[in-house]
Motif scaffolding. Structure first.
Motif, short mmCIF file in Angstrom:
data_model
loop_
_atom_site.label_atom_id
_atom_site.label_comp_id
_atom_site.label_asym_id
_atom_site.label_seq_id
_atom_site.Cartn_x
_atom_site.Cartn_y
_atom_site.Cartn_z
N VAL A 52 2.79 -0.49 -16.32
CA VAL A 52 3.62 -1.27 -15.30
C VAL A 52 5.02 -0.20 -14.90
O VAL A 52 5.06 -0.37 -13.73
N GLU A 53 5.39 0.28 -15.79
CA GLU A 53 6.46 1.40 -15.59
C GLU A 53 5.73 2.44 -14.35
O GLU A 53 6.59 2.72 -13.48
N ARG A 54 4.65 2.93 -14.70
CA ARG A 54 3.92 3.71 -13.63
C ARG A 54 3.83 3.36 -12.30
O ARG A 54 4.21 3.92 -11.30
N ILE A 55 3.34 2.12 -12.13
CA ILE A 55 3.15 1.35 -10.98
C ILE A 55 4.48 1.03 -10.26
O ILE A 55 4.57 1.40 -9.03
N SER A 56 5.53 0.90 -10.97
CA SER A 56 6.93 0.73 -10.40
C SER A 56 7.34 1.94 -10.00
O SER A 56 8.21 1.78 -8.91
N ARG A 57 7.07 3.04 -10.57
CA ARG A 57 7.72 4.35 -10.19
C ARG A 57 6.96 4.75 -8.84
O ARG A 57 7.42 5.39 -7.93
N TRP A 58 5.54 4.53 -8.93
CA TRP A 58 4.72 4.85 -7.72
C TRP A 58 5.09 4.16 -6.47
O TRP A 58 5.22 4.69 -5.37
N GLN A 59 5.39 2.79 -6.81
CA GLN A 59 5.79 2.00 -5.63
C GLN A 59 7.14 2.40 -4.99
O GLN A 59 7.18 2.38 -3.89
N ARG A 60 7.92 2.80 -5.87
CA ARG A 60 9.29 3.34 -5.08
C ARG A 60 9.22 4.61 -4.34
O ARG A 60 9.84 4.93 -3.54
N GLU A 61 8.20 5.44 -4.74
CA GLU A 61 7.81 6.60 -4.06
C GLU A 61 6.99 6.43 -2.78
O GLU A 61 6.99 7.72 -2.13
N GLY A 62 6.61 5.52 -2.47
CA GLY A 62 5.73 5.13 -1.18
C GLY A 62 4.33 4.91 -1.33
O GLY A 62 3.99 4.50 -2.42
N VAL A 63 3.78 4.91 -0.25
CA VAL A 63 2.22 4.56 -0.14
C VAL A 63 1.28 5.65 -0.61
O VAL A 63 0.16 5.25 -0.59
N LYS A 64 1.69 6.69 -0.97
CA LYS A 64 0.95 7.84 -1.23
C LYS A 64 -0.13 7.77 -2.36
O LYS A 64 -0.84 8.33 -2.73
N PHE A 65 0.40 6.90 -3.34
CA PHE A 65 -0.30 6.51 -4.62
C PHE A 65 -1.06 5.21 -4.71
O PHE A 65 -1.12 4.78 -5.81
N ARG A 66 -1.51 4.82 -3.38
CA ARG A 66 -2.37 3.48 -3.43
C ARG A 66 -3.52 3.60 -4.24
O ARG A 66 -3.61 2.52 -5.04
N ALA A 67 -4.20 4.54 -4.34
CA ALA A 67 -5.53 4.47 -5.27
C ALA A 67 -5.02 4.40 -6.76
O ALA A 67 -5.74 3.69 -7.73
N SER A 68 -4.09 5.04 -7.30
CA SER A 68 -3.49 5.26 -8.45
C SER A 68 -3.02 3.87 -9.11
O SER A 68 -3.20 3.52 -10.03
N ILE A 69 -2.31 3.14 -8.01
CA ILE A 69 -1.85 2.01 -8.32
C ILE A 69 -2.87 1.00 -8.50
O ILE A 69 -2.78 0.11 -9.39
N ASP A 70 -3.86 1.05 -7.79
CA ASP A 70 -5.01 0.13 -7.85
C ASP A 70 -5.67 0.45 -9.13
O ASP A 70 -6.00 -0.56 -10.05
N LYS A 71 -5.88 1.52 -9.48
CA LYS A 71 -6.54 1.93 -10.88
C LYS A 71 -5.63 1.38 -12.00
O LYS A 71 -6.16 0.71 -12.82
N ALA A 72 -4.47 1.60 -11.70
CA ALA A 72 -3.70 0.89 -12.88
C ALA A 72 -3.39 -0.69 -13.02
O ALA A 72 -3.43 -1.02 -14.18
#
Length: 117
Positions: free
Chosen positions: A65-85
């Protein structure tokens, strides 16, 4: 009705301990009658294996959950990582639910034993 120790964990769960005494129903040496009664309850200062597994999975879920919130703050470039998480979190939620059901089932069985400290 042979007598055994009972180990009670900090979380309230329990397990059978060592055999302590034969009852009058069992005459064969080295055998027990199959009925278990508590000779003494031994408190254990740690949680049972199921609770430890649940705690581990909860920590892992919190990290995801923490990783997802960090990736969401950084923008859309981590969409695949967010989906996997998110998939990992769903899988962890199912495992946590299954372990919790198993633990609750065991704790319901302890009610009958609580009357015999």
């Amino acid at each position: 009705m042979c007598f055994f120790d009972q180990h009670r964990f900090a979380c309230g769960d329990w397990k059978w301990g060592h055999f302590r005494q034969h009852c009058a129903k069992e005459y064969r040496i080295g055998e027990t009658c199959g009925m278990k009664l508590i000779m003494q309850t031994v408190p254990v200062g740690q949680k049972c294996k199921l609770c430890e597994k649940i705690d581990t999975k909860m920590r892992r879920r919190g990290a995801e959950v923490e990783r997802i919130s960090r990736w969401q703050r950084e923008g859309v470039k981590f969409r695949a990582s967010i989906d996997k998480a998110m998939d990992i979190i769903r899988h962890l939620d199912m495992e946590i639910y299954d372990l919790s059901c198993e633990r609750n089932k065991r704790l319901q069985g302890i009610g009958a034993l609580s009357a015999h400290p």
